[in-house]
Scaffold this motif. Structure first.
Motif, short mmCIF file in Angstrom:
data_model
loop_
_atom_site.label_atom_id
_atom_site.label_comp_id
_atom_site.label_asym_id
_atom_site.label_seq_id
_atom_site.Cartn_x
_atom_site.Cartn_y
_atom_site.Cartn_z
N GLU A 4 -56.79 -45.43 35.18
CA GLU A 4 -57.89 -45.18 35.90
C GLU A 4 -57.45 -44.44 37.09
OE1 GLU A 4 -61.89 -44.70 36.79
OE2 GLU A 4 -60.97 -45.16 34.98
N ALA A 5 -56.48 -45.02 37.77
CA ALA A 5 -55.91 -44.34 38.96
C ALA A 5 -55.31 -43.08 38.91
CB ALA A 5 -54.89 -45.42 39.76
N THR A 6 -54.64 -42.95 37.81
CA THR A 6 -54.01 -41.73 37.47
C THR A 6 -55.00 -40.67 37.25
OG1 THR A 6 -52.02 -42.85 36.70
CG2 THR A 6 -52.21 -40.47 36.03
N LEU A 7 -55.74 -41.11 36.34
CA LEU A 7 -57.01 -40.00 35.90
C LEU A 7 -57.83 -39.38 37.39
CD1 LEU A 7 -58.36 -41.29 32.81
CD2 LEU A 7 -56.91 -39.42 33.17
N ALA A 8 -58.16 -40.54 38.18
CA ALA A 8 -58.79 -40.38 39.53
C ALA A 8 -58.22 -39.30 40.29
CB ALA A 8 -59.29 -41.60 40.05
N ALA A 53 -59.98 -25.45 37.74
CA ALA A 53 -61.08 -25.64 37.00
C ALA A 53 -61.13 -26.38 35.62
CB ALA A 53 -61.97 -24.53 36.97
N MET A 54 -60.24 -25.85 34.83
CA MET A 54 -59.85 -26.37 33.81
C MET A 54 -59.29 -27.95 33.82
SD MET A 54 -60.74 -24.69 30.99
CE MET A 54 -61.64 -23.80 32.04
N VAL A 55 -58.53 -28.08 34.79
CA VAL A 55 -57.68 -29.38 35.02
C VAL A 55 -58.97 -30.43 35.49
CG1 VAL A 55 -56.00 -30.83 36.28
CG2 VAL A 55 -55.25 -28.76 35.26
N MET A 56 -59.73 -29.83 36.50
CA MET A 56 -60.78 -30.67 36.82
C MET A 56 -61.63 -31.07 35.69
SD MET A 56 -63.50 -29.52 39.98
CE MET A 56 -64.35 -28.27 39.04
N ILE A 57 -62.11 -30.20 34.88
CA ILE A 57 -63.23 -30.50 33.80
C ILE A 57 -62.29 -31.49 32.88
CG2 ILE A 57 -64.34 -29.62 31.68
CD1 ILE A 57 -64.95 -27.04 33.55
N GLY A 58 -61.02 -31.28 32.54
CA GLY A 58 -60.23 -32.11 31.75
C GLY A 58 -59.92 -33.49 32.09
N SER A 59 -59.70 -33.48 33.25
CA SER A 59 -59.57 -34.90 34.06
C SER A 59 -60.96 -35.74 33.85
CB SER A 59 -58.76 -34.75 35.19
OG SER A 59 -59.54 -34.01 35.99
N GLY A 60 -62.12 -34.86 34.50
CA GLY A 60 -63.29 -35.52 34.21
C GLY A 60 -63.81 -35.96 32.98
N LEU A 61 -63.42 -35.34 32.10
CA LEU A 61 -63.75 -35.79 30.58
C LEU A 61 -62.83 -36.81 30.28
CD1 LEU A 61 -64.06 -32.21 28.73
CD2 LEU A 61 -66.05 -33.98 29.23
N ARG A 63 -61.63 -39.11 32.32
CA ARG A 63 -62.24 -40.31 32.81
C ARG A 63 -63.52 -40.72 32.17
NH1 ARG A 63 -63.05 -39.71 39.20
NH2 ARG A 63 -63.12 -42.06 38.80
N LEU A 64 -64.43 -39.70 31.73
CA LEU A 64 -65.50 -40.22 30.88
C LEU A 64 -65.04 -40.89 29.78
CD1 LEU A 64 -68.97 -39.49 30.60
CD2 LEU A 64 -67.79 -37.88 28.77
N ILE A 65 -64.19 -40.44 29.07
CA ILE A 65 -63.83 -41.19 27.60
C ILE A 65 -63.06 -42.27 27.71
CG2 ILE A 65 -62.40 -40.58 25.53
CD1 ILE A 65 -63.29 -37.55 26.27
N TRP A 66 -61.73 -42.28 28.67
CA TRP A 66 -60.97 -43.26 28.87
C TRP A 66 -60.99 -44.18 30.17
CZ3 TRP A 66 -57.96 -38.69 27.26
CH2 TRP A 66 -58.03 -38.33 25.89
N GLY A 67 -61.88 -43.95 31.01
CA GLY A 67 -61.99 -44.63 32.25
C GLY A 67 -62.56 -45.90 31.91
N TRP A 73 -71.83 -45.74 30.19
CA TRP A 73 -72.37 -45.69 31.68
C TRP A 73 -72.55 -44.42 32.26
CZ3 TRP A 73 -70.73 -44.38 36.58
CH2 TRP A 73 -71.26 -44.82 37.68
N TYR A 74 -71.34 -43.50 32.19
CA TYR A 74 -71.61 -42.18 32.82
C TYR A 74 -73.04 -41.47 32.42
CZ TYR A 74 -66.91 -42.15 35.18
OH TYR A 74 -66.09 -42.45 35.85
N LEU A 75 -73.21 -41.30 31.06
CA LEU A 75 -74.18 -40.78 30.56
C LEU A 75 -75.54 -41.32 30.77
CD1 LEU A 75 -72.34 -40.07 26.81
CD2 LEU A 75 -72.75 -38.48 29.01
#
Length: 148
Positions: A4-8, A53-61, A63-67, A73-75
């Motif tokens: 979680e910390a790494t993804l954030a 932008a790609m890293v931002m979107i990828g890391s956001g996804l 976080r959505l999947i593995w966070g 919760w997010y959805l």
């Protein structure tokens, strides 16, 4: 917790990189400053901006999947949908400037000509709209993190 910390952290670094390179585009994309070096720089900045932008979107996804909170919760959060909608609009708005930066660079190499003033003005407007949309996303994130 480490994931979680790494993804954030990855998401935050990508966002900050995105901000820096979008701001650089906004600063340079002016007809009064346009020269061959600026055309080259805008094209290079756009590549880094796109990668961020790609890293931002990828890391956001990620976080959505593995966070910790999980996708459900997010959805279920209205602020998430507002935030993602603005990001998607920003992504769509970035397509035309990216195309134009590459076109300007190709044209510069082929003919030595700089872009027309009207083209620069139109591209700058789109870059500025994106630049003004980004703080809205940040404000939404802050309010959302505090329970809105």
């Amino acid at each position: 917790m480490t994931l979680e910390a790494t993804l954030a952290a990855l998401h935050l670094v990508a966002i900050l990189t995105f901000v820096v390179f979008l701001s650089s585009q906004a600063a340079l994309c002016r007809i009064e400053w346009m020269n061959a070096a600026v055309v080259e720089r805008l094209a290079r900045l756009d590549v880094i901006y796109g990668a961020a932008a790609m890293v931002m979107i990828g890391s956001g996804l990620a976080r959505l999947i593995w966070g910790i909170k999980g996708a459900s919760w997010y959805l279920s959060q209205p602020m998430f949908h507002i935030k993602i909608t603005i990001v998607v609009v920003m992504a769509l708005l970035s397509i035309w400037p990216s195309i134009m930066f590459r076109r300007w660079r190709r044209n510069l190499h082929a003919t030595g000509a700089l872009p027309e003033a009207l083209e620069v003005k139109k591209v700058r407007r789109l870059v500025m709209i994106q630049s003004h949309g980004l703080p809205v996303v940040a404000v939404i994130a802050v309010f959302w993190a505090r329970g809105w």
